[in-house]
Design a protein around this motif. Structure first.
Motif, PDB file in Angstrom:
ATOM      1  N   TRP A  14       1.918  -1.944  -5.862  1.00  0.00           N
ATOM      2  CA  TRP A  14       0.952  -0.851  -5.782  1.00  0.00           C
ATOM      3  C   TRP A  14      -0.416  -1.283  -5.273  1.00  0.00           C
ATOM      4  O   TRP A  14      -1.296  -0.443  -5.093  1.00  0.00           O
ATOM      5  CB  TRP A  14       0.775  -0.207  -7.156  1.00  0.00           C
ATOM      6  CG  TRP A  14       2.012   0.455  -7.668  1.00  0.00           C
ATOM      7  CD1 TRP A  14       3.016  -0.118  -8.384  1.00  0.00           C
ATOM      8  CD2 TRP A  14       2.402   1.825  -7.497  1.00  0.00           C
ATOM      9  NE1 TRP A  14       3.988   0.807  -8.676  1.00  0.00           N
ATOM     10  CE2 TRP A  14       3.635   2.013  -8.146  1.00  0.00           C
ATOM     11  CE3 TRP A  14       1.803   2.927  -6.860  1.00  0.00           C
ATOM     12  CZ2 TRP A  14       4.297   3.228  -8.186  1.00  0.00           C
ATOM     13  CZ3 TRP A  14       2.459   4.144  -6.898  1.00  0.00           C
ATOM     14  CH2 TRP A  14       3.696   4.285  -7.552  1.00  0.00           C
ATOM     15  N   TRP A  28       9.719   0.267 -12.239  1.00  0.00           N
ATOM     16  CA  TRP A  28       9.948   1.205 -11.141  1.00  0.00           C
ATOM     17  C   TRP A  28       9.895   2.617 -11.700  1.00  0.00           C
ATOM     18  O   TRP A  28      10.184   2.859 -12.873  1.00  0.00           O
ATOM     19  CB  TRP A  28      11.295   0.953 -10.470  1.00  0.00           C
ATOM     20  CG  TRP A  28      12.471   0.997 -11.401  1.00  0.00           C
ATOM     21  CD1 TRP A  28      13.104   2.099 -11.880  1.00  0.00           C
ATOM     22  CD2 TRP A  28      13.146  -0.125 -11.971  1.00  0.00           C
ATOM     23  NE1 TRP A  28      14.130   1.746 -12.704  1.00  0.00           N
ATOM     24  CE2 TRP A  28      14.180   0.385 -12.783  1.00  0.00           C
ATOM     25  CE3 TRP A  28      12.969  -1.502 -11.871  1.00  0.00           C
ATOM     26  CZ2 TRP A  28      15.040  -0.447 -13.491  1.00  0.00           C
ATOM     27  CZ3 TRP A  28      13.834  -2.321 -12.577  1.00  0.00           C
ATOM     28  CH2 TRP A  28      14.842  -1.797 -13.371  1.00  0.00           C
ATOM     29  N   ASN A  41       7.865   5.100  -1.901  1.00  0.00           N
ATOM     30  CA  ASN A  41       7.601   5.699  -3.205  1.00  0.00           C
ATOM     31  C   ASN A  41       7.257   7.176  -3.086  1.00  0.00           C
ATOM     32  O   ASN A  41       7.812   8.018  -3.794  1.00  0.00           O
ATOM     33  CB  ASN A  41       6.460   4.949  -3.895  1.00  0.00           C
ATOM     34  CG  ASN A  41       6.092   5.588  -5.216  1.00  0.00           C
ATOM     35  OD1 ASN A  41       6.809   5.465  -6.204  1.00  0.00           O
ATOM     36  ND2 ASN A  41       4.979   6.289  -5.247  1.00  0.00           N
ATOM     37  N   TRP A  99       5.549   0.184   0.694  1.00  0.00           N
ATOM     38  CA  TRP A  99       5.883   0.729  -0.622  1.00  0.00           C
ATOM     39  C   TRP A  99       5.444   2.182  -0.769  1.00  0.00           C
ATOM     40  O   TRP A  99       6.179   3.015  -1.296  1.00  0.00           O
ATOM     41  CB  TRP A  99       5.247  -0.123  -1.719  1.00  0.00           C
ATOM     42  CG  TRP A  99       5.296   0.504  -3.071  1.00  0.00           C
ATOM     43  CD1 TRP A  99       4.270   1.060  -3.780  1.00  0.00           C
ATOM     44  CD2 TRP A  99       6.464   0.670  -3.909  1.00  0.00           C
ATOM     45  NE1 TRP A  99       4.707   1.546  -4.986  1.00  0.00           N
ATOM     46  CE2 TRP A  99       6.044   1.327  -5.080  1.00  0.00           C
ATOM     47  CE3 TRP A  99       7.808   0.330  -3.757  1.00  0.00           C
ATOM     48  CZ2 TRP A  99       6.930   1.631  -6.116  1.00  0.00           C
ATOM     49  CZ3 TRP A  99       8.691   0.642  -4.787  1.00  0.00           C
ATOM     50  CH2 TRP A  99       8.250   1.290  -5.948  1.00  0.00           C
ATOM     51  N   TRP A 151       9.257  10.476  -4.543  1.00  0.00           N
ATOM     52  CA  TRP A 151       8.486  11.216  -5.544  1.00  0.00           C
ATOM     53  C   TRP A 151       8.246  12.650  -5.090  1.00  0.00           C
ATOM     54  O   TRP A 151       8.474  13.605  -5.835  1.00  0.00           O
ATOM     55  CB  TRP A 151       7.159  10.500  -5.772  1.00  0.00           C
ATOM     56  CG  TRP A 151       6.378  10.959  -6.984  1.00  0.00           C
ATOM     57  CD1 TRP A 151       6.697  11.960  -7.851  1.00  0.00           C
ATOM     58  CD2 TRP A 151       5.147  10.410  -7.453  1.00  0.00           C
ATOM     59  NE1 TRP A 151       5.745  12.078  -8.824  1.00  0.00           N
ATOM     60  CE2 TRP A 151       4.776  11.138  -8.603  1.00  0.00           C
ATOM     61  CE3 TRP A 151       4.320   9.382  -7.007  1.00  0.00           C
ATOM     62  CZ2 TRP A 151       3.605  10.856  -9.317  1.00  0.00           C
ATOM     63  CZ3 TRP A 151       3.166   9.101  -7.715  1.00  0.00           C
ATOM     64  CH2 TRP A 151       2.813   9.834  -8.851  1.00  0.00           C
TER      65      TRP A 151
END
Length: 301
Positions: free
Chosen positions: A79, A17, A101, A97, A105
């Motif tokens: 991913w 992760w 993510n 995801w 980020w």
């Protein structure tokens, strides 16, 4: 409560992760390198790309031998599109995801603090990275319209971009790209609907939501419907979104018609309201973290 050990191959270089998710994952999991002793109480994990990109076959042999000996094997497929090639492994995947993510980020990168200063100089923003045959056809189809667009593909680069060896090149954000254009024309990773029947939606589609831009998306049929099902809104006030029912060349033709028929004017109150809704939902940290726990961490536990 003792943490679950995730044992990686000695050659593994990819993190399970990202560092901005450590506070969510570390209370439950401990990452360790394989020490040569198989233990069925642990989980043995390999990243999907490493499983296929490491040139020798030792990784595949290692992970399959562990599975045959009764150990739990995990393939980190977060991913990539869902894959089921190895029936003896558990695939760690989630269709949202990239929303989760990118949200955490971009927050770390400071993109939450972006306040648009729109100049509306060009019609559309279309960044394309990796060359693919079907993307060639997209650029060829849109060739008559490219002079009115800010785009990148092959040797055509974006103005004031950072070099590819920049640590955040793939997620680099230049405000001028969005300030100077009316909307994004997203060219997704694939225009095909996966076998799962769920469109594969990546960071490419979430960037305009995060960066306060209307959008059209050239992708698999049903992509807009999927995005709407996640609580986001799309822009049927600006475009004929019947293109979402179409595939391939038919979809692109309808998108091109929308592009050519777009009325160049400052955003209306309705458009601004939709932009704000998507931006707020995308960066809703409480919601994102809870969904990571519910959809990604708890199923693995």
């Amino acid at each position: 409560m003792s943490r679950v050990k995730l044992i990686t191959h000695p050659k593994s270089r990819r993190l399970i992760w990202p560092n901005y998710m450590q506070s969510l994952f570390e209370p439950h999991f401990q990452i360790c390198k394989f020490d040569g002793a198989a233990d069925p109480t642990n989980i043995y994990v390999i990243d999907f790309l490493e499983l296929h990109n490491i040139h020798d076959n030792t990784v595949q042999q290692w992970i399959q031998q562990l599975a045959e000996s009764g150990c739990k094997v995990l393939i980190n497929n977060l991913w990539e599109q869902v894959d089921t090639k190895y029936t003896w492994a558990y695939y760690w995947s989630n269709t949202n995801w990239f929303w989760y993510n990118e949200s955490l980020w971009y927050d770390q990168l400071g993109y939450l603090n972006y306040h648009p200063d729109r100049t509306y100089q060009q019609l559309a923003f279309m960044p394309i990275n990796i060359h693919k045959g079907w993307r060639d056809r997209v650029v060829e189809q849109l060739a008559p319209d490219l002079d009115s667009m800010l785009y990148s593909y092959r040797d055509k680069t974006l103005p004031d971009d950072v070099p590819r060896n920049h640590v955040h090149w793939q997620r680099y954000f230049n405000p001028d790209w969005y300030n100077s254009t009316y909307f994004s024309l997203v060219v997704e990773t694939t225009e095909q609907l996966p076998d799962t029947g769920v469109p594969f939606v990546t960071e490419k589609s979430f960037k305009p939501m995060a960066l306060q831009h209307p959008f059209q998306i050239h992708a698999a049929p049903g992509t807009l419907q999927y995005i709407q099902a996640q609580g986001f809104v799309t822009y049927d006030n600006l475009f004929d979104e019947s293109y979402d029912l179409l595939a391939g060349a038919d979809r692109l033709q309808k998108i091109q018609q929308n592009l050519r028929g777009f009325k160049k004017q400052p955003y209306t109150a309705e458009t601004l309201e939709r932009i704000e809704h998507n931006h707020s939902r995308f960066f809703d940290r409480t919601l994102v973290c809870q969904r990571i726990r519910d959809e990604i961490i708890n199923p693995l536990l």
